[in-house]
Design an enzyme around this catalytic site. Structure first.
Site, PDB file in Angstrom:
ATOM      1  N   GLU A  82       0.826  -1.209   0.000  1.00  0.00           N
ATOM      2  CA  GLU A  82       0.000   0.000   0.000  1.00  0.00           C
ATOM      3  C   GLU A  82       0.857   1.254   0.000  1.00  0.00           C
ATOM      4  O   GLU A  82       1.936   1.275   0.585  1.00  0.00           O
ATOM      5  CB  GLU A  82      -0.899   0.011   1.236  1.00  0.00           C
ATOM      6  CG  GLU A  82      -1.794  -1.207   1.281  1.00  0.00           C
ATOM      7  CD  GLU A  82      -2.883  -1.105   2.328  1.00  0.00           C
ATOM      8  OE1 GLU A  82      -3.577  -2.089   2.525  1.00  0.00           O
ATOM      9  OE2 GLU A  82      -3.040  -0.037   2.939  1.00  0.00           O
ATOM     10  N   CYS A 111       3.393   8.583   0.999  1.00  0.00           N
ATOM     11  CA  CYS A 111       3.858   7.691   2.057  1.00  0.00           C
ATOM     12  C   CYS A 111       4.160   6.345   1.395  1.00  0.00           C
ATOM     13  O   CYS A 111       3.278   5.745   0.783  1.00  0.00           O
ATOM     14  CB  CYS A 111       2.743   7.564   3.098  1.00  0.00           C
ATOM     15  SG  CYS A 111       3.123   6.447   4.434  1.00  0.00           S
ATOM     16  N   CYS A 118       5.405  -6.678   7.777  1.00  0.00           N
ATOM     17  CA  CYS A 118       6.429  -6.175   8.691  1.00  0.00           C
ATOM     18  C   CYS A 118       6.686  -7.215   9.768  1.00  0.00           C
ATOM     19  O   CYS A 118       5.748  -7.828  10.274  1.00  0.00           O
ATOM     20  CB  CYS A 118       5.956  -4.866   9.333  1.00  0.00           C
ATOM     21  SG  CYS A 118       7.189  -4.111  10.432  1.00  0.00           S
ATOM     22  N   CYS A 122       4.258  -4.577  16.166  1.00  0.00           N
ATOM     23  CA  CYS A 122       3.848  -3.611  17.192  1.00  0.00           C
ATOM     24  C   CYS A 122       2.346  -3.808  17.440  1.00  0.00           C
ATOM     25  O   CYS A 122       1.578  -4.017  16.502  1.00  0.00           O
ATOM     26  CB  CYS A 122       4.118  -2.188  16.719  1.00  0.00           C
ATOM     27  SG  CYS A 122       5.867  -1.864  16.430  1.00  0.00           S
ATOM     28  N   CYS A 125      -0.328  -1.598  15.460  1.00  0.00           N
ATOM     29  CA  CYS A 125      -0.161  -1.355  14.021  1.00  0.00           C
ATOM     30  C   CYS A 125      -0.756  -2.483  13.189  1.00  0.00           C
ATOM     31  O   CYS A 125      -0.490  -3.663  13.437  1.00  0.00           O
ATOM     32  CB  CYS A 125       1.326  -1.190  13.716  1.00  0.00           C
ATOM     33  SG  CYS A 125       1.687  -0.996  11.953  1.00  0.00           S
ATOM     34  N   CYS A 342      -1.696   6.318   9.084  1.00  0.00           N
ATOM     35  CA  CYS A 342      -0.553   5.630   9.678  1.00  0.00           C
ATOM     36  C   CYS A 342      -0.990   4.376  10.415  1.00  0.00           C
ATOM     37  O   CYS A 342      -1.944   4.406  11.185  1.00  0.00           O
ATOM     38  CB  CYS A 342       0.131   6.516  10.703  1.00  0.00           C
ATOM     39  SG  CYS A 342       0.575   8.109  10.088  1.00  0.00           S
TER      40      CYS A 342
HETATM   41  N1  SAH Z   1       8.373   0.800  10.958  1.00  0.00           N
HETATM   42  C1  SAH Z   1       8.513   2.222  10.925  1.00  0.00           C
HETATM   43  C2  SAH Z   1       7.723   2.930   9.857  1.00  0.00           C
HETATM   44  C3  SAH Z   1       6.279   2.521   9.652  1.00  0.00           C
HETATM   45  S1  SAH Z   1       5.077   3.123  10.765  1.00  0.00           S
HETATM   46  C4  SAH Z   1       8.192   2.778  12.303  1.00  0.00           C
HETATM   47  O1  SAH Z   1       7.761   2.028  13.157  1.00  0.00           O
HETATM   48  O2  SAH Z   1       8.426   3.940  12.536  1.00  0.00           O
HETATM   49  C5  SAH Z   1       4.961   4.846  10.532  1.00  0.00           C
HETATM   50  C6  SAH Z   1       4.351   5.529  11.752  1.00  0.00           C
HETATM   51  O3  SAH Z   1       2.980   5.178  11.951  1.00  0.00           O
HETATM   52  C7  SAH Z   1       5.065   5.137  13.029  1.00  0.00           C
HETATM   53  O4  SAH Z   1       5.290   6.224  13.862  1.00  0.00           O
HETATM   54  C8  SAH Z   1       4.074   4.185  13.636  1.00  0.00           C
HETATM   55  O5  SAH Z   1       4.319   3.992  14.963  1.00  0.00           O
HETATM   56  C9  SAH Z   1       2.768   4.865  13.312  1.00  0.00           C
HETATM   57  N2  SAH Z   1       1.601   4.028  13.540  1.00  0.00           N
HETATM   58  C10 SAH Z   1       1.544   2.686  13.572  1.00  0.00           C
HETATM   59  N3  SAH Z   1       0.297   2.266  13.867  1.00  0.00           N
HETATM   60  C11 SAH Z   1      -0.453   3.369  14.003  1.00  0.00           C
HETATM   61  C12 SAH Z   1      -1.845   3.591  14.280  1.00  0.00           C
HETATM   62  N4  SAH Z   1      -2.669   2.589  14.470  1.00  0.00           N
HETATM   63  N5  SAH Z   1      -2.280   4.863  14.352  1.00  0.00           N
HETATM   64  C13 SAH Z   1      -1.441   5.892  14.125  1.00  0.00           C
HETATM   65  N6  SAH Z   1      -0.133   5.753  13.846  1.00  0.00           N
HETATM   66  C14 SAH Z   1       0.361   4.503  13.789  1.00  0.00           C
END
Ligand code: SAH
Length: 355
Positions: A82, A111, A118, A122, A125, A342
């Site tokens: 995506e 983006c 991944c 987390c 996410c 995000c």
């Molecule tokens: N792996 C990298 C880049 C991808 S995530 C990282 O972790 O930074 C890009 C951003 O989106 C990160 O700050 C991540 O923490 C955030 N993010 C992930 N899940 C999210 C959610 N459910 N709502 C808002 N931001 C989120």
């Protein structure tokens, strides 16, 4: 799109053909070699055969905001990734001066994903929930920018992509070689020509990547996904925190700052009842009180497990940080209504039902 044979096809041609092809591909954004009118017809036909330009993608438009679009791109091996286009309008009214036209300017941010899926998992996410598929090649990363550039052109918008954030699916620093190759390609004046200052990379805290980026002499912006101000909570939210403590993470960041003199942004998701209390803000403030640190509060986009902090709470939290003189901003969250925000990029076609 697959231009790996480009050098090969142009090998017997005059040298300037390569620059012409690059201009057609990455500045005029042709989607068919037939459009490259500066190249002789037989060459265009050969290129059409050897270097297909099609990008298989579906675009999802926002019904409401008209500010962000999500595309699902199907790669050659069938993996789906995506990418998101975020369009910010800065309509400047003419300060009441009669006869002066309203000026319109837009800023387009793309983006990009760096991996299909991944491995970091987390808890907040969506990408991690479906596991890891594979690393993307630099070409597959660049293709996402090319896709949106073509899209703007086809929509009749005389606009370019201004900013690129490596904040889509995946962890860029676990795919470092291809990530940096993509950055250099994007920077190249003969191709996309987007300056490093307009690029941002976000990491969940892969120390090796932070260290390597510090040695690149690139003016790219670095963001760290922090999300918790103590190790215990961070380990709960982000498995990578079990590998590296906050102490080690901040040490790597401080080395990066000492080497580059560049500002670092710390991303902090606002999750209701989890990390958004006054005492969390104070704990965060203690960590953030360093030169060139900037906190960025991100409204959480619900992906199942948690709830978002409400606006009032985010404002209070921000006030506490400001009271401690910590530079802090709140991220605007575009695209939540199409699962394009995000952390909502899951690469799953069923997400389209949200439209
Ligand atoms: N792996 C990298 C880049 C991808 S995530 C990282 O972790 O930074 C890009 C951003 O989106 C990160 O700050 C991540 O923490 C955030 N993010 C992930 N899940 C999210 C959610 N459910 N709502 C808002 N931001 C989120």
């Amino acid at each position: 799109m697959d231009i790996t044979n480009l050098h090969h096809v142009l090998a017997d041609e005059p040298k300037f053909r390569y620059a012409q092809a690059n201009k057609a591909l990455f500045q005029d954004f042709i989607s068919d070699w037939a459009e490259a009118s500066n190249l002789p017809k037989p060459l265009r036909e050969k290129l059409a055969e050897e270097c297909p330009l099609g990008i298989k993608a579906e675009v999802l438009e926002t019904a409401r905001s008209h500010k962000s679009w999500k595309a699902l791109i199907t790669l050659a091996d069938g993996e789906v990734i995506e990418t998101v286009l975020i369009r910010q309008n800065n309509d400047k009214k003419a300060d009441g001066i009669k006869g002066q036209e309203e000026q319109k300017s837009a800023r387009n941010t793309v983006c990009v994903s760096s991996q299909a899926g991944c491995p970091l998992n987390c808890s907040f996410c969506a990408t991690g929930m479906n596991g890891f598929r594979r690393n993307l090649s630099a070409e597959e990363i660049v293709e996402q920018v090319v896709f949106w550039s073509r899209y703007l052109k086809q929509e009749g918008k005389n606009e370019k992509i201004d900013n690129i954030v490596f904040m889509g699916m995946g962890e860029p620093f676990l795919n470092y070689e291809q990530f940096i190759k993509a950055v250099k390609f994007i920077n190249n004046p003969e191709t996309l020509n987007i300056g490093a200052r307009r690029l941002s990379v976000s990491t969940a805290g892969v120390l090796e990547g932070i260290k390597r980026l510090a040695g690149e002499k690139l003016q790219i912006n670095l963001a760290i996904s922090l999300h918790a101000a103590n190790d215990e909570l961070r380990r709960d939210l982000m498995p990578i925190a079990k590998k590296h403590s906050l102490y080690e993470l901040f040490k790597a960041v401080d080395n990066y700052i000492a080497k580059t003199g560049r500002r670092v942004m710390f991303e902090y998701l606002m999750i209701k009842g989890v990390n958004d209390r006054d005492e969390d803000a104070r704990e965060l403030a203690r960590l953030m009180k360093k030169p060139l640190y900037l906190a960025n509060l991100i409204p959480y986009n619900p992906t199942g497990r948690f709830q978002a902090s409400d606006r009032g709470r985010i404002a209070e939290f921000k006030k506490i940080l400001e009271g401690e003189r910590v530079p802090v901003t709140v991220r605007l969250s575009f695209g939540a209504d199409i699962s394009a925000a995000c952390g909502q990029l899951a690469g799953k076609k069923k997400n389209q039902a949200a439209a």
